[in-house]
Design a protein around this motif. Structure first.
Motif, PDB file in Angstrom:
ATOM      1  N   PRO A 399       0.812  -1.225   0.000  1.00  0.00           N
ATOM      2  CA  PRO A 399       0.000   0.000   0.000  1.00  0.00           C
ATOM      3  C   PRO A 399       0.841   1.268   0.000  1.00  0.00           C
ATOM      4  O   PRO A 399       0.454   2.271  -0.624  1.00  0.00           O
ATOM      5  N   VAL A 400       1.982   1.251   0.691  1.00  0.00           N
ATOM      6  CA  VAL A 400       2.845   2.435   0.727  1.00  0.00           C
ATOM      7  C   VAL A 400       3.455   2.674  -0.645  1.00  0.00           C
ATOM      8  O   VAL A 400       3.490   3.812  -1.144  1.00  0.00           O
ATOM      9  N   ALA A 401       3.951   1.600  -1.269  1.00  0.00           N
ATOM     10  CA  ALA A 401       4.557   1.725  -2.596  1.00  0.00           C
ATOM     11  C   ALA A 401       3.528   2.177  -3.633  1.00  0.00           C
ATOM     12  O   ALA A 401       3.845   2.924  -4.574  1.00  0.00           O
ATOM     13  N   LYS A 402       2.291   1.741  -3.464  1.00  0.00           N
ATOM     14  CA  LYS A 402       1.218   2.159  -4.370  1.00  0.00           C
ATOM     15  C   LYS A 402       0.953   3.653  -4.224  1.00  0.00           C
ATOM     16  O   LYS A 402       0.777   4.375  -5.222  1.00  0.00           O
ATOM     17  N   GLU A 403       0.955   4.122  -2.985  1.00  0.00           N
ATOM     18  CA  GLU A 403       0.707   5.545  -2.733  1.00  0.00           C
ATOM     19  C   GLU A 403       1.827   6.413  -3.303  1.00  0.00           C
ATOM     20  O   GLU A 403       1.560   7.504  -3.836  1.00  0.00           O
ATOM     21  N   ILE A 404       3.075   5.957  -3.196  1.00  0.00           N
ATOM     22  CA  ILE A 404       4.198   6.720  -3.753  1.00  0.00           C
ATOM     23  C   ILE A 404       4.023   6.872  -5.255  1.00  0.00           C
ATOM     24  O   ILE A 404       4.182   7.969  -5.818  1.00  0.00           O
ATOM     25  N   ALA A 405       3.701   5.767  -5.945  1.00  0.00           N
ATOM     26  CA  ALA A 405       3.501   5.835  -7.397  1.00  0.00           C
ATOM     27  C   ALA A 405       2.358   6.784  -7.743  1.00  0.00           C
ATOM     28  O   ALA A 405       2.478   7.613  -8.672  1.00  0.00           O
ATOM     29  N   GLU A 406       1.260   6.715  -7.010  1.00  0.00           N
ATOM     30  CA  GLU A 406       0.096   7.549  -7.312  1.00  0.00           C
ATOM     31  C   GLU A 406       0.382   9.026  -7.101  1.00  0.00           C
ATOM     32  O   GLU A 406      -0.029   9.864  -7.923  1.00  0.00           O
ATOM     33  N   ARG A 407       1.073   9.368  -6.012  1.00  0.00           N
ATOM     34  CA  ARG A 407       1.332  10.786  -5.758  1.00  0.00           C
ATOM     35  C   ARG A 407       2.299  11.375  -6.783  1.00  0.00           C
ATOM     36  O   ARG A 407       2.382  12.599  -6.941  1.00  0.00           O
ATOM     37  N   GLN A 408       3.046  10.504  -7.470  1.00  0.00           N
ATOM     38  CA  GLN A 408       3.961  10.974  -8.508  1.00  0.00           C
ATOM     39  C   GLN A 408       3.367  10.835  -9.905  1.00  0.00           C
ATOM     40  O   GLN A 408       4.027  11.155 -10.899  1.00  0.00           O
ATOM     41  N   GLY A 409       2.121  10.352  -9.982  1.00  0.00           N
ATOM     42  CA  GLY A 409       1.442  10.284 -11.263  1.00  0.00           C
ATOM     43  C   GLY A 409       1.736   9.050 -12.085  1.00  0.00           C
ATOM     44  O   GLY A 409       1.545   9.057 -13.315  1.00  0.00           O
TER      45      GLY A 409
END
Length: 701
Positions: A399-409
């Protein structure tokens, strides 16, 4: 199937071409490389552990004189679960560490970075870099009279018996013998020790407050009022201590056999005082208070020796005893010691830090770009279960890695660089922009599949393989003018290149090409079918940029070989045809020219421990075995291996486990080869001096 057949065919082949080989005497191989210590030396401490927990001891066999070792190989006691954070009195939020960047990909990207922080933001950045940090769980040493100094101990004779996993220590004090045996339980965070002497020295248990600093032993002995240690359970043969440090609580259970008294000497300081000449005790460290009875200590010691004998018999082995080259013995020593160190320091349920479970570098946090160096060798050396043990952590932090990708587009998951068990990304002006940790998961999962090509492995890891590749596809930028894909907005493995203008670094391009091909194969194995757009990326990703028949540090660095900035740090271009297999992105002759130039001209005094095995792997694939061996034994400070096997870097990094792991991976390749290689022992010269015998190794992709 071909890989398995190839491994079996080559298993009993040596560099001299013999068709059969007498099985290696593994016990003799291990025992002749046992480290032997005869004096106090800050760099010669020895360790016991099990991958989840480790303790490092001085020449007494316990942690009696930690001050001698603080600036050397410190006397650490660490566990994968042992973390602490200082109280966040200012209420810092991780989002305060984020800065917005625009790398021309059509969207803004948020990175946790140190680059622009000021005022409160700078304070928040510093807090999240240092918190959480690993704890030193406690010092366990001999309680000697205060007047005794290390120089009073005579006839020191200490040996780590790696075959049995026991450190045996002997010395004289006041002409009286003191003998100590030290081991770590294979499945519990527990030390087992036996102390024999007519002097009846006590056993001291001391507990520090954490420093939260980079380096050192992590012990602050001046803050006794900020933490506590209390006896919460006691019997005639055992005691349980409760440790409280801010919001962190853990427990120490001490059990002993024989007559002894246990007392509190001072705050956070306890002593076990034997009433007989021999005391045998265990000391367990746990997150929760334990209950129930335990086997006799002698039985637990038997479990230790059984575990280590099984470890050495099950995995691969490489024997240099028939080699004539005078360097062979030293290479064998480094290999065997590295096998031991990686098993005790780097085989846990979370990725290891670069200094393992010995002392804190980068606050004890682990760097995911280093996991390949720490753990790829496990699958190649017959211990895929140790790699599998760690890779499960990625699912926890998905979930953390998913959030990093999403916040960077981006799509998919972006694996963080510097982190802790929670997966929280530590702010960094370099680390947050590194990208070569991303394909590691695919490569390591592929190694596990090759070791066990089963549907179970596919089911376990396919989701994360696909999500990892999804990010990689979305991260690559299509260059319409040149009908190609490029990689930009990154700092490459060679960290001397700068973020604003760097693009198309050679190792990252090659890794994208290799890992995306692997991800497509996983789709086929799982019955999902290939993604056409991924195939387009594989087909159109940029080839490696070159100038004057030499590969550049990046397409954006045409002055690679005239600018001193680009000829130090990691010669990562070699990894593009070494760590990774040959591909259409590179030309063999140009890569060979590049190897020769780097060999003769690189600033080797400003390199790291894994640069030497990387160079060796490149040389081996290019058919230059003399250089492969020469790289592993190059006489440079950062290629130094201490008496305990640790890869010394400098006064700051006195041990560096990526170097040890890289050595093991390089040796596996130099012996067992790689896909499509038909030469026995391809990484060793065929001059009659390298009759290298091996068993159980797997070839690299």
């Amino acid at each position: 199937m071909r890989n398995c057949f190839y491994s079996l065919c080559i298993l009993f082949v040596t560099a001299c071409g013999a068709e059969k080989q007498t099985p290696i005497d593994r016990e003799s191989l291990v025992m002749r490389n046992n480290p032997h210590v005869t004096a106090f030396d800050s760099l010669s401490s020895l360790s016991v552990g099990n991958g989840e927990f480790a303790m490092t001891v001085d020449a007494t066999g316990l942690q009696t004189f930690p001050e001698i070792y603080e600036k050397g190989i410190p006397l650490g006691t660490q566990a994968q679960w042992g973390w602490h954070s200082f109280v966040n009195t200012e209420g810092y939020k991780h989002k305060e560490t984020l800065e917005e960047y625009d790398f021309g990909r059509g969207h803004k990207e948020l990175y946790a970075t140190q680059a622009k922080g000021k005022g409160r933001q700078s304070d928040a950045i510093n807090w999240f870099r240092a918190n959480p940090h690993r704890l030193h769980l406690g010092m366990v040493g001999l309680e000697l009279p205060e007047t005794v100094r290390p120089s009073d101990l005579q006839e020191i004779n200490q040996q780590l018996d790696m075959w049995k996993g026991i450190i045996k220590s002997h010395f004289l004090l006041n002409r009286q013998s003191v003998d100590v045996e030290t081991a770590c339980h294979p499945d519990k965070d527990k030390i087992i020790a036996k102390v024999s002497s007519s002097l009846r020295p006590g056993i001291k248990f001391r507990f520090p407050y954490p420093t939260g600093e980079w380096g050192g032993d992590g012990c602050d002995w001046s803050k006794n009022d900020l933490h506590s240690t209390a006896i919460v359970k006691q019997s005639s043969q055992s005691v349980t201590l409760e440790r409280k440090i801010d919001s962190t609580t853990y427990y120490i259970a001490i059990e002993w056999e024989g007559k002894a008294d246990f007392r509190e000497k001072a705050k956070n300081y306890f002593v076990l005082e034997p009433q007989e000449n021999t005391v045998v005790f265990t000391c367990s460290f746990t997150e929760e208070m334990g209950n129930g009875s335990h086997p006799a200590i002698s039985q637990q010691m038997t479990e230790v020796t059984s575990h280590w004998e099984s470890f050495w018999k099950k995995g691969a082995a490489v024997d240099f005893s028939a080699c004539k080259d005078p360097r062979a013995g030293e290479l064998e020593r480094r290999i065997v010691l590295s096998q031991y160190l990686m098993a005790i320091q780097c085989a846990g349920t979370t990725p290891p830090q670069e200094t393992g479970l010995t002392y804190n570098s980068w606050y004890g946090k682990f760097h995911l770009e280093m996991i390949w160096w720490h753990q790829a060798h496990f699958a190649l050396w017959g211990h895929p279960e140790l790699l599998d043990r760690t890779l499960g952590w990625y699912e926890n932090v998905y979930p953390v890695a998913k959030e990093i990708a999403e916040r960077q587009g981006f799509k998919g998951v972006r694996w963080m660089k510097m982190t802790d068990p929670s997966g929280m990304e530590a702010p960094s002006s370099i680390g947050s922009f590194l990208i070569w940790q991303q394909p590691h998961f695919i490569y390591l999962a592929e190694l596990l599949y090759r070791a066990n090509p089963s549907p179970e492995v596919i089911r376990k890891y396919n989701k994360l393989v696909q999500e990892t590749a999804e990010f990689m596809y979305s991260f690559a930028t299509y260059d319409e003018a040149n009908d190609r894909y490029i990689l930009k907005g990154l700092i490459p493995a060679q960290e001397t290149l700068r973020i604003p203008d760097t693009f198309n670094s050679p190792f990252e391009l090659s890794y994208w090409h290799c890992a995306m091909k692997m991800a497509q194969e996983w789709r086929e194995r799982s019955g999902e079918g290939r993604k056409p757009e991924w195939d387009t990326l594989i087909e159109k990703i940029s080839p490696l940029a070159s100038k004057d028949s030499l590969y550049l540090a990046a397409e954006s660095a045409p002055d690679t070989y005239t600018n001193d900035r680009y000829i130090s740090d990691h010669p990562a271009v070699l990894g593009a045809w070494g760590i990774l297999p040959a591909s259409r992105l590179a030309n063999e002759n140009v890569m060979k020219n590049t190897l020769h130039w780097i060999w003769d001209n690189w600033n080797w005094d400003h390199t790291w421990g894994w640069d030497y095995p990387m160079t060796a792997m490149n040389a081996a694939r290019l058919g230059e075995p003399e250089k492969a061996v020469g790289a592993l034994l190059m006489d440079k400070r950062t290629n130094t291996y201490l008496i305990n096997g640790h890869n010394y870097q400098d006064e700051r990094l006195r041990l560096y486990l990526p170097g040890n792991g890289g050595l093991l991976t390089a040796i596996a390749m130099m012996c067992a080869g790689w896909d499509g290689c038909n030469t026995p022992n391809p990484g060793f010269p065929k001059d009659g001096n390298w009759n290298v015998k091996w068993e159980g190794l797997q070839p690299m992709p």
